[in-house]
Design a protein around this motif. Structure first.
Motif, mmCIF file in Angstrom:
data_model
loop_
_atom_site.group_PDB
_atom_site.id
_atom_site.type_symbol
_atom_site.label_atom_id
_atom_site.label_comp_id
_atom_site.label_asym_id
_atom_site.label_seq_id
_atom_site.Cartn_x
_atom_site.Cartn_y
_atom_site.Cartn_z
ATOM 1 N N VAL A 158 -0.839 8.803 6.146
ATOM 2 C CA VAL A 158 -1.086 7.955 7.220
ATOM 3 C C VAL A 158 -2.575 7.011 6.716
ATOM 4 O O VAL A 158 -3.354 6.513 6.634
ATOM 5 N N LYS A 159 -3.462 8.410 7.457
ATOM 6 C CA LYS A 159 -4.886 8.486 7.092
ATOM 7 C C LYS A 159 -5.413 7.755 5.802
ATOM 8 O O LYS A 159 -6.548 7.530 5.668
ATOM 9 N N SER A 160 -4.517 8.169 4.955
ATOM 10 C CA SER A 160 -5.580 7.903 3.627
ATOM 11 C C SER A 160 -4.608 6.327 3.001
ATOM 12 O O SER A 160 -5.329 5.134 1.942
ATOM 13 N N LEU A 161 -3.937 5.649 4.316
ATOM 14 C CA LEU A 161 -3.817 4.222 3.525
ATOM 15 C C LEU A 161 -5.263 3.332 3.378
ATOM 16 O O LEU A 161 -5.507 3.249 4.529
ATOM 17 N N ARG A 162 -5.186 2.135 2.344
ATOM 18 C CA ARG A 162 -6.036 1.369 2.504
ATOM 19 C C ARG A 162 -6.285 -0.041 3.808
ATOM 20 O O ARG A 162 -7.074 0.242 4.387
ATOM 21 N N SER A 163 -4.573 -0.095 4.077
ATOM 22 C CA SER A 163 -4.629 -0.666 4.992
ATOM 23 C C SER A 163 -4.162 0.013 6.452
ATOM 24 O O SER A 163 -3.031 0.715 5.930
ATOM 25 N N LYS A 173 9.836 6.961 16.053
ATOM 26 C CA LYS A 173 10.442 7.924 15.490
ATOM 27 C C LYS A 173 12.004 8.146 15.228
ATOM 28 O O LYS A 173 12.650 7.337 15.992
ATOM 29 N N ILE A 174 12.731 8.250 13.943
ATOM 30 C CA ILE A 174 13.920 8.137 13.003
ATOM 31 C C ILE A 174 14.435 9.111 13.132
ATOM 32 O O ILE A 174 13.887 9.636 11.683
ATOM 33 N N VAL A 175 15.309 9.701 13.931
ATOM 34 C CA VAL A 175 16.275 11.130 13.302
ATOM 35 C C VAL A 175 16.529 9.972 12.188
ATOM 36 O O VAL A 175 17.748 9.406 12.162
ATOM 37 N N ALA A 176 16.899 10.658 10.879
ATOM 38 C CA ALA A 176 18.106 10.698 9.561
ATOM 39 C C ALA A 176 17.276 9.154 9.491
ATOM 40 O O ALA A 176 18.442 8.136 8.464
ATOM 41 N N GLY A 177 15.758 9.082 8.647
ATOM 42 C CA GLY A 177 15.118 7.989 9.328
ATOM 43 C C GLY A 177 15.634 6.938 7.559
ATOM 44 O O GLY A 177 15.113 6.356 7.661
ATOM 45 N N ASP A 178 15.421 8.511 6.526
ATOM 46 C CA ASP A 178 15.281 7.909 5.273
ATOM 47 C C ASP A 178 16.814 7.557 4.497
ATOM 48 O O ASP A 178 16.966 7.186 3.804
ATOM 49 N N ALA A 179 17.494 7.817 5.943
ATOM 50 C CA ALA A 179 18.908 6.736 5.302
ATOM 51 C C ALA A 179 18.993 5.663 6.528
ATOM 52 O O ALA A 179 20.136 4.827 6.152
ATOM 53 N N ARG A 180 18.547 5.402 6.983
ATOM 54 C CA ARG A 180 18.678 3.611 8.513
ATOM 55 C C ARG A 180 17.523 3.480 7.568
ATOM 56 O O ARG A 180 17.261 1.830 8.815
ATOM 57 N N SER A 181 16.263 3.663 7.026
ATOM 58 C CA SER A 181 14.733 2.531 7.061
ATOM 59 C C SER A 181 14.623 2.289 5.495
ATOM 60 O O SER A 181 14.291 3.254 4.755
ATOM 61 N N ILE A 182 14.457 1.368 4.924
ATOM 62 C CA ILE A 182 14.073 0.848 3.990
ATOM 63 C C ILE A 182 12.783 1.278 3.721
ATOM 64 O O ILE A 182 11.990 2.156 2.539
ATOM 65 N N SER A 183 11.844 1.688 4.773
ATOM 66 C CA SER A 183 10.359 2.404 4.965
ATOM 67 C C SER A 183 10.395 3.211 4.413
ATOM 68 O O SER A 183 9.754 4.349 3.809
ATOM 69 N N ILE A 184 11.079 4.519 5.215
ATOM 70 C CA ILE A 184 11.214 6.063 5.319
ATOM 71 C C ILE A 184 12.053 6.132 4.153
ATOM 72 O O ILE A 184 11.427 7.763 3.062
ATOM 73 N N ALA A 185 12.853 5.622 3.712
ATOM 74 C CA ALA A 185 13.785 5.549 2.135
ATOM 75 C C ALA A 185 12.369 6.004 0.944
ATOM 76 O O ALA A 185 12.774 6.566 0.319
ATOM 77 N N ALA A 186 11.722 4.494 1.125
ATOM 78 C CA ALA A 186 10.359 4.326 0.374
ATOM 79 C C ALA A 186 9.986 5.907 -0.231
ATOM 80 O O ALA A 186 8.861 6.157 -0.847
ATOM 81 N N ALA A 187 8.742 5.805 1.292
ATOM 82 C CA ALA A 187 8.675 7.281 0.847
ATOM 83 C C ALA A 187 9.043 8.813 0.777
ATOM 84 O O ALA A 187 8.222 9.231 -0.248
ATOM 85 N N SER A 188 9.939 9.015 0.896
ATOM 86 C CA SER A 188 10.781 9.909 0.742
ATOM 87 C C SER A 188 11.318 10.048 -0.718
ATOM 88 O O SER A 188 11.049 10.837 -1.121
ATOM 89 N N ILE A 189 11.576 9.528 -1.111
ATOM 90 C CA ILE A 189 11.524 8.715 -2.709
ATOM 91 C C ILE A 189 9.965 9.258 -3.600
ATOM 92 O O ILE A 189 9.612 9.632 -4.486
ATOM 93 N N VAL A 190 9.137 7.318 -2.752
ATOM 94 C CA VAL A 190 7.541 8.626 -3.718
ATOM 95 C C VAL A 190 7.420 9.910 -3.825
ATOM 96 O O VAL A 190 7.114 10.755 -4.448
ATOM 97 N N ASP A 212 0.554 -0.807 0.352
ATOM 98 C CA ASP A 212 -0.190 -0.120 -0.590
ATOM 99 C C ASP A 212 0.720 1.398 0.083
ATOM 100 O O ASP A 212 1.438 1.148 0.268
ATOM 101 N N TRP A 213 0.914 2.639 -0.323
ATOM 102 C CA TRP A 213 1.546 3.589 -0.341
ATOM 103 C C TRP A 213 0.145 4.876 -0.649
ATOM 104 O O TRP A 213 -0.731 4.305 -1.842
ATOM 105 N N GLN A 214 0.162 6.093 -0.662
ATOM 106 C CA GLN A 214 -0.151 7.048 -0.382
ATOM 107 C C GLN A 214 0.423 8.071 -0.629
ATOM 108 O O GLN A 214 1.277 8.490 0.313
ATOM 109 N N THR A 215 -0.077 9.019 -0.512
ATOM 110 C CA THR A 215 0.397 10.772 -0.946
ATOM 111 C C THR A 215 -0.279 11.642 -0.074
ATOM 112 O O THR A 215 -1.607 11.592 -0.583
ATOM 113 N N ALA A 216 0.090 12.952 -0.137
ATOM 114 C CA ALA A 216 -0.779 13.793 0.733
ATOM 115 C C ALA A 216 0.060 15.209 0.347
ATOM 116 O O ALA A 216 1.084 15.489 0.309
ATOM 117 N N ILE A 217 -0.941 15.802 0.167
ATOM 118 C CA ILE A 217 -0.722 17.189 -0.075
ATOM 119 C C ILE A 217 -0.945 18.790 0.212
ATOM 120 O O ILE A 217 -2.380 18.708 0.282
#
Length: 259
Positions: free
Chosen positions: A157-162, A183-200, A129-134
Motif C-alpha cells: 500500500v505504501k508503495s502506491l504512487r497514488s 476488512k472483507i472476509v473471503a474478500g478475494d472472492a467478493r471484491s474485484i479489487s481484492i481479487a485483482a490483488a490476489s492474482i497479481v 496503480d498497482w504495487q507488490t511487496a515481498i
C-alpha cells in the motif's frame, strides 16, 4: 424469416455478435446440421458471457457502493504465501478504474495458472496503480508469518504512487496505514479489487518460486510453489532445508533437529 446465407457467412455474423432475436429464431428453424451446431456454440457462448457479467456484478458490490459515494480510488489488498514451507510472502495492492471490466476475474485460488497469467496481464494494463511487496524467509522466521503478511500488505500500500481513498483488505486491518479501510472476509472472492490483488500477488510469487527452482533443484518449487507436497517433504527429508526454507515452520524445524 428465412436465412439465405452460407454456413460460413452465418459463422462470421455470429462471431460479430450483432444479431437480432428474429434472425436467431430463423436459424433455429434452419434444418442444416452445420447451422444448428453453430447456433449451439453461440448459445453456450452467450450463457458463459452472461454468467461472467453476473459474477462481475456480484463482485463489484463493495466497489459500486463506494463509487456512488465519490470514492473512485479504491485499493484492493491481498497476500499470497502464508502456508508454504519455503519462499517469501508476497502482497499486492491494486487500484482498478471504475470502468474496468475483466471477465473471469476471481479469487486466484479458483483459477488455473494460464487464467491467472492472462488476467495478470490485463490487470496491470488497465490498473490506475498497482504495487507488490515481498517479505523474505528470514523476516518470516523472525516475526512469524502473520506479522510478515501484515508487513507485506502494508508495504504494498505504501508503495502506491497514488494515495487510495479507501482500502479493501482481505480479512485484515492494517494498523500502520491511516487510510480508511474495509476488512472483507473471503474478500478475494467478493471484491474485484481484492481479487485483482490476489492474482497479481500469486503470479508474482509463482514466478519467484520458478526462479528459485533453478537454484535449488530437486524440491519441485516450480510445481509446488514451496507448499508441503509429498514430493517436497521427501526432498526436504533427503536433502535438508535450503536457505529459502522457513525454519520456524514445524516440518522444516523437525528436519533441522534431525540433521
Amino acid at each position: 424469416m428465412r436465412v439465405q446465407l452460407t454456413i460460413r457467412e452465418i459463422k462470421e455474423q455470429l462471431a460479430q455478435g450483432d444479431v437480432s432475436r428474429e434472425w436467431i429464431d430463423a436459424l433455429e428453424a434452419d434444418e442444416r446440421r452445420g447451422v444448428q451446431q453453430l447456433l449451439a456454440q453461440w448459445e453456450r457462448r452467450q450463457t458463459r458471457e452472461q454468467t461472467l457479467r453476473d459474477q462481475w456484478h456480484a463482485m463489484t458490490t463493495y466497489e459500486r457502493h463506494y463509487w456512488r459515494l465519490g470514492k473512485t480510488l479504491l485499493a484492493g489488498v491481498d497476500e499470497v504465501g502464508r502456508g508454504p514451507l519455503a519462499g517469501p510472502v508476497v502482497a499486492a495492492a491494486v487500484i482498478l478504474p471504475p470502468d474496468a471490466y475483466l471477465p473471469g476475474l476471481n479469487d486466484s485460488k479458483k483459477l488455473s495458472a494460464s487464467e491467472r497469467e492472462r488476467l495478470y496481464g490485463e490487470i496491470v494494463h488497465v490498473a490506475l496503480d498497482w504495487q507488490t511487496a515481498i517479505v523474505p524467509v528470514a523476516r518470516i522466521d523472525e516475526v512469524n508469518i502473520y506479522h510478515a503478511t501484515l508487513e507485506a500488505m502494508t508495504a504494498a500500500v505504501k508503495s502506491l504512487r497514488s494515495e487510495p481513498q479507501l482500502l479493501l483488505n482481505d480479512a485484515v486491518h492494517l494498523k500502520e496505514i491511516a487510510i480508511a479501510q474495509e476488512k472483507i472476509v473471503a474478500g478475494d472472492a467478493r471484491s474485484i479489487s481484492i481479487a485483482a490483488a490476489s492474482i497479481v500477488a500469486k503470479v508474482t510469487r509463482d514466478r519467484l518460486m520458478a526462479k528459485l527452482a533453478e537454484t535449488y533443484e530437486g524440491y519441485g518449487f516450480e510445481r509446488n510453489m514451496g507448499y508441503g507436497t509429498a514430493e517436497h517433504l521427501q526432498a526436504l527429508r533427503t536433502n535438508g532445508p535450503t536457505p529459502e526454507h522457513r525454519r520456524s515452520f514445524a516440518p522444516v524445524k523437525e528436519v533441522c533437529r534431525s540433521k
